[in-house]
Design a protein around this motif. Structure first.
Motif, mmCIF file in Angstrom:
data_model
loop_
_atom_site.group_PDB
_atom_site.id
_atom_site.type_symbol
_atom_site.label_atom_id
_atom_site.label_comp_id
_atom_site.label_asym_id
_atom_site.label_seq_id
_atom_site.Cartn_x
_atom_site.Cartn_y
_atom_site.Cartn_z
ATOM 1 N N ALA A 239 0.829 -1.202 0.000
ATOM 2 C CA ALA A 239 0.000 0.000 0.000
ATOM 3 C C ALA A 239 0.866 1.255 0.000
ATOM 4 N N LEU A 240 1.964 1.229 0.731
ATOM 5 C CA LEU A 240 2.872 2.377 0.767
ATOM 6 C C LEU A 240 3.501 2.625 -0.599
ATOM 7 N N VAL A 241 3.927 1.584 -1.271
ATOM 8 C CA VAL A 241 4.522 1.726 -2.606
ATOM 9 C C VAL A 241 3.490 2.265 -3.592
ATOM 10 N N GLU A 242 2.277 1.761 -3.559
ATOM 11 C CA GLU A 242 1.217 2.262 -4.447
ATOM 12 C C GLU A 242 0.924 3.729 -4.167
ATOM 13 N N PHE A 243 0.903 4.101 -2.886
ATOM 14 C CA PHE A 243 0.646 5.499 -2.516
ATOM 15 C C PHE A 243 1.750 6.404 -3.045
ATOM 16 N N ILE A 244 2.999 5.981 -2.915
ATOM 17 C CA ILE A 244 4.133 6.787 -3.387
ATOM 18 C C ILE A 244 4.110 6.925 -4.909
ATOM 19 N N ILE A 245 3.655 5.930 -5.613
ATOM 20 C CA ILE A 245 3.572 6.008 -7.079
ATOM 21 C C ILE A 245 2.443 6.937 -7.518
ATOM 22 N N ILE A 246 1.312 6.890 -6.843
ATOM 23 C CA ILE A 246 0.131 7.665 -7.244
ATOM 24 C C ILE A 246 0.185 9.116 -6.765
ATOM 25 N N LEU A 247 0.832 9.408 -5.649
ATOM 26 C CA LEU A 247 0.834 10.748 -5.060
ATOM 27 C C LEU A 247 1.340 11.849 -6.006
ATOM 28 N N PRO A 248 2.490 11.720 -6.660
ATOM 29 C CA PRO A 248 2.945 12.807 -7.543
ATOM 30 C C PRO A 248 1.990 13.089 -8.699
ATOM 31 N N VAL A 249 1.436 12.048 -9.281
ATOM 32 C CA VAL A 249 0.488 12.230 -10.385
ATOM 33 C C VAL A 249 -0.755 12.964 -9.901
ATOM 34 N N THR A 250 -1.241 12.593 -8.741
ATOM 35 C CA THR A 250 -2.426 13.244 -8.180
ATOM 36 C C THR A 250 -2.157 14.705 -7.845
ATOM 37 N N LEU A 251 -1.006 15.003 -7.253
ATOM 38 C CA LEU A 251 -0.679 16.386 -6.916
ATOM 39 C C LEU A 251 -0.536 17.260 -8.159
ATOM 40 N N ILE A 252 0.119 16.744 -9.190
ATOM 41 C CA ILE A 252 0.262 17.522 -10.428
ATOM 42 C C ILE A 252 -1.101 17.759 -11.055
ATOM 43 N N LEU A 253 -1.974 16.779 -11.019
ATOM 44 C CA LEU A 253 -3.325 16.955 -11.556
ATOM 45 C C LEU A 253 -4.088 18.021 -10.768
ATOM 46 N N ILE A 254 -3.973 18.014 -9.460
ATOM 47 C CA ILE A 254 -4.655 19.015 -8.627
ATOM 48 C C ILE A 254 -4.110 20.413 -8.922
ATOM 49 N N PHE A 255 -2.769 20.549 -9.022
ATOM 50 C CA PHE A 255 -2.185 21.853 -9.338
ATOM 51 C C PHE A 255 -2.614 22.343 -10.719
ATOM 52 N N CYS A 256 -2.707 21.443 -11.692
ATOM 53 C CA CYS A 256 -3.168 21.826 -13.038
ATOM 54 C C CYS A 256 -4.609 22.330 -12.991
ATOM 55 N N ILE A 257 -5.452 21.693 -12.212
ATOM 56 C CA ILE A 257 -6.840 22.135 -12.070
ATOM 57 C C ILE A 257 -6.895 23.510 -11.421
ATOM 58 N N ILE A 258 -6.058 23.755 -10.416
ATOM 59 C CA ILE A 258 -6.013 25.073 -9.767
ATOM 60 C C ILE A 258 -5.537 26.132 -10.751
ATOM 61 N N ASP A 259 -4.495 25.840 -11.539
ATOM 62 C CA ASP A 259 -4.010 26.796 -12.540
ATOM 63 C C ASP A 259 -5.087 27.103 -13.577
ATOM 64 N N PHE A 260 -5.783 26.089 -14.028
ATOM 65 C CA PHE A 260 -6.858 26.295 -15.003
ATOM 66 C C PHE A 260 -7.943 27.188 -14.404
ATOM 67 N N GLY A 261 -8.286 26.970 -13.152
ATOM 68 C CA GLY A 261 -9.279 27.821 -12.477
ATOM 69 C C GLY A 261 -8.803 29.251 -12.346
ATOM 70 N N ARG A 262 -7.517 29.434 -12.059
ATOM 71 C CA ARG A 262 -6.968 30.797 -11.971
ATOM 72 C C ARG A 262 -7.058 31.512 -13.318
ATOM 73 N N VAL A 263 -6.764 30.802 -14.393
ATOM 74 C CA VAL A 263 -6.830 31.407 -15.732
ATOM 75 C C VAL A 263 -8.267 31.787 -16.068
ATOM 76 N N ILE A 264 -9.220 30.916 -15.788
ATOM 77 C CA ILE A 264 -10.630 31.204 -16.066
ATOM 78 C C ILE A 264 -11.110 32.393 -15.228
ATOM 79 N N SER A 265 -10.714 32.442 -13.957
ATOM 80 C CA SER A 265 -11.097 33.550 -13.083
ATOM 81 C C SER A 265 -10.492 34.870 -13.575
ATOM 82 N N LEU A 266 -9.221 34.845 -13.957
ATOM 83 C CA LEU A 266 -8.572 36.055 -14.473
ATOM 84 C C LEU A 266 -9.218 36.512 -15.773
ATOM 85 N N LYS A 267 -9.571 35.574 -16.632
ATOM 86 C CA LYS A 267 -10.231 35.930 -17.898
ATOM 87 C C LYS A 267 -11.565 36.617 -17.619
ATOM 88 N N SER A 268 -12.297 36.133 -16.642
ATOM 89 C CA SER A 268 -13.566 36.760 -16.261
ATOM 90 C C SER A 268 -13.344 38.172 -15.728
#
Length: 113
Positions: free
Chosen positions: A8-37
């Motif tokens: 479980a620890l190995v699976e968590f370590i493999i999935i964590l970076p991908v999940t964090l990058i996806l979350i940061f990309c979603i936040i950046d996309f939201g910032r761009v949409i908010s700024l455009k508005s």
């Protein structure tokens, strides 16, 4: 029966970076949409000021924008108003791909009468 904690620890370590990058990309996309508005609203205000006869310097003083670039291009019977702002992405590694900044811009064309 063997313990599954290591697996479980190995699976968590493999999935964590991908999940964090996806979350940061979603936040950046939201910032761009908010700024455009926000820029759409500012462009509307700038268009109203321009139509009332204000110059670019007067518009900049009234709007009091530090990071926002306002460009007014009068060509023939049309005037193009362009408002843009640059923001830095927070997603790790994305700034290397996108040359360090997002350039968000909004344009509006007004007919001169």
């Amino acid at each position: 029966m063997k313990s599954k904690k290591g697996q479980a620890l190995v699976e968590f370590i493999i999935i964590l970076p991908v999940t964090l990058i996806l979350i940061f990309c979603i936040i950046d996309f939201g910032r761009v949409i908010s700024l455009k508005s926000d820029l759409e609203g500012k462009t509307s205000d700038i268009t109203t000021l321009y139509e009332s006869g204000k110059t670019l310097e007067e518009i900049n003083m009234v709007m009091d924008n530090k990071d926002v670039k306002i460009k007014i291009d009068e060509t023939g019977e049309y005037t193009k108003i362009n408002v843009s702002k640059k923001i830095k992405p927070i997603t790790p590694g994305l700034s290397y791909i996108l040359n360090d900044v997002f350039n968000v811009s909004v344009s509006r064309v007004v007919r001169n009468e």
